[in-house]
Design a protein around this motif. Structure first.
Motif, PDB file in Angstrom:
ATOM      1  N   GLU A  51      -2.739  -9.891   5.125  1.00 58.17           N
ATOM      2  CA  GLU A  51      -4.012  -9.220   4.993  1.00 58.17           C
ATOM      3  C   GLU A  51      -3.842  -8.391   3.770  1.00 58.17           C
ATOM      4  N   SER A  52      -4.703  -8.134   2.887  1.00 58.64           N
ATOM      5  CA  SER A  52      -4.666  -7.366   1.700  1.00 58.64           C
ATOM      6  C   SER A  52      -5.066  -6.050   2.058  1.00 58.64           C
ATOM      7  N   LEU A  53      -4.764  -4.975   1.447  1.00 62.36           N
ATOM      8  CA  LEU A  53      -4.931  -3.522   1.956  1.00 62.36           C
ATOM      9  C   LEU A  53      -5.092  -2.584   0.528  1.00 62.36           C
ATOM     10  N   ALA A  95      -0.482  -0.666   8.761  1.00 56.09           N
ATOM     11  CA  ALA A  95      -0.620  -1.208   7.313  1.00 56.09           C
ATOM     12  C   ALA A  95       0.620  -2.362   7.301  1.00 56.09           C
ATOM     13  N   THR A 140       0.867  -1.066   0.075  1.00 52.75           N
ATOM     14  CA  THR A 140       0.066  -0.154   0.026  1.00 52.75           C
ATOM     15  C   THR A 140       0.761   1.243   0.133  1.00 52.75           C
ATOM     16  N   LYS A 161      -0.519  -5.474   9.251  1.00 52.82           N
ATOM     17  CA  LYS A 161      -1.633  -6.197   8.550  1.00 52.82           C
ATOM     18  C   LYS A 161      -1.097  -7.032   7.280  1.00 52.82           C
ATOM     19  N   ALA A 162      -0.267  -6.253   6.615  1.00 48.55           N
ATOM     20  CA  ALA A 162       0.150  -6.672   5.523  1.00 48.55           C
ATOM     21  C   ALA A 162       1.226  -7.987   5.858  1.00 48.55           C
ATOM     22  N   GLN A 199      -0.429   5.005  11.127  1.00 46.18           N
ATOM     23  CA  GLN A 199      -0.871   4.324   9.912  1.00 46.18           C
ATOM     24  C   GLN A 199      -0.005   3.492   9.078  1.00 46.18           C
TER      25      GLN A 199
END
Ligand code: GYE
Length: 323
Positions: A296-298, A288, A136, A291-292, A284
């Motif tokens: 996880e996809s963002l 991210a 992202t 999550k990545a 932020q």
């Protein structure tokens, strides 16, 4: 049903041959911030915006317990590319965070990172590379900032017979410089603004002053300065004063970033308007990154929400600013 029967049959065969049931595949452990190592490639240490951006990463990493490997590229692209490869080779690094000096030249190392299973997150600056090569991008819509800048300069030059504007550009090749310039040009025609001079001053106050001095030695027939950041605008204001003119009055000035320096410049009457660009991106970015790293996809772009500030409000607002 057929599948279940097949599975049971396989299990029976396994137990009979090996005397044990097939092991369940290991469940991937969910990483927490304390498990995360981030390799951060910063542009350099130019100006107030960059200092606030760097500080937000160092402070937030400490708060979250993220292991931050910070690299200052001293505004050299080759340094960024070699640091990127070092982080790819560094087994400890889970996620590489990049503030790209320039938009081009990243495809090769991004492919290497992908092959090495490294997650890449872009912060601050976008790049011209295929989106599947990074998780992202977290940063501003610089073209929108540029459009806002032109709209504000139109307001400042309302009723002015001439609208000759000079542009102080950030580092050549950067998305911030390219997109702010493009956004400004998209809107400037609406009120007849002409960009009569344009040159890089590398986000720097001293260079901004030097470039403006040279232009003023040629002519003083300018009505506005489009300074792509606060420092270059403050440098131009100094040059305008030394040329015996009044910045903010004889020649209007708009800047970008909205650092404390711009607010002080507005209170002094040197700068008329500053377009905000948020440097406090670390929380932020780490969210991210985690999550990545956990698969996880963002969304490919998380756009910063930003405002516009005027000299008339500067005194009241300055005490509330974080950078
Ligand atoms: O405007 C400037 C800094 O990338 C948004 O870089 C950032 C820009 C900012 O040097 O002050």
């Amino acid at each position: 049903m057929k599948k279940l029967v097949l599975l049971v049959a396989v299990a029976i065969v396994m137990v009979s041959i090996f005397g044990c049931a097939p092991k369940a595949p290991p469940t991937p452990t969910t990483l927490t911030y304390k498990d995360l190592t981030v390799g951060f490639i910063q542009t350099g240490s130019e100006g107030g915006w960059r200092a606030a951006n760097t500080a937000s990463f160092k402070e937030t990493a400490t708060q979250l317990g993220v292991n931050l490997k910070f690299y200052d590229a001293q505004n050299k692209l080759e340094n960024q590319l070699s640091a990127f490869r070092n982080f790819i080779a560094d087994k400890e690094v889970d996620v590489i965070v990049l503030a790209a000096l320039e938009t081009t030249g990243w495809d090769e190392v991004l492919k290497e990172a992908k092959d090495a299973g490294k997650v890449v997150v872009l912060e601050d600056r976008r790049i011209d590379a295929s989106e599947d090569l990074y998780a992202t991008y977290i940063g501003s819509d610089f073209a929108e900032e540029g459009r806002k800048g032109a709209i504000e300069m139109c307001k400042l030059l309302e009723g002015s017979e001439k609208k000759n504007v000079v542009e102080l550009v950030g580092n050549v090749g950067s998305s911030a410089a390219k997109d702010r310039g493009q956004g400004f040009r998209e809107k400037m025609g609406e009120c007849g603004i002409q960009i009569v001079k344009s040159q890089t001053a590398n986000w720097d106050a001293t260079e901004g002053k030097t470039v403006m001095e040279a232009w003023l030695n040629e002519s003083t027939d300018y009505q506005g300065v489009f300074a792509q950041n606060d420092e270059m605008g403050l440098g131009a204001a100094q040059a305008i004063k030394e040329a015996g003119l009044t910045p903010g009055t004889d020649i209007k000035i708009i800047t970008f970033d909205a650092t404390a320096g711009a607010f002080k410049g507005m209170i002094a009457g040197d700068i008329n308007v500053t377009i905000e660009c948020n440097p406090l991106l670390a929380s932020q970015v780490f969210e991210a990154a985690l999550k990545a790293a956990n698969g996880e996809s963002l969304p490919k772009w998380v756009v910063s929400q930003e405002g516009v500030f005027y000299a008339k409000d500067a005194e009241t607002i300055l005490p509330t600013r974080k950078y």
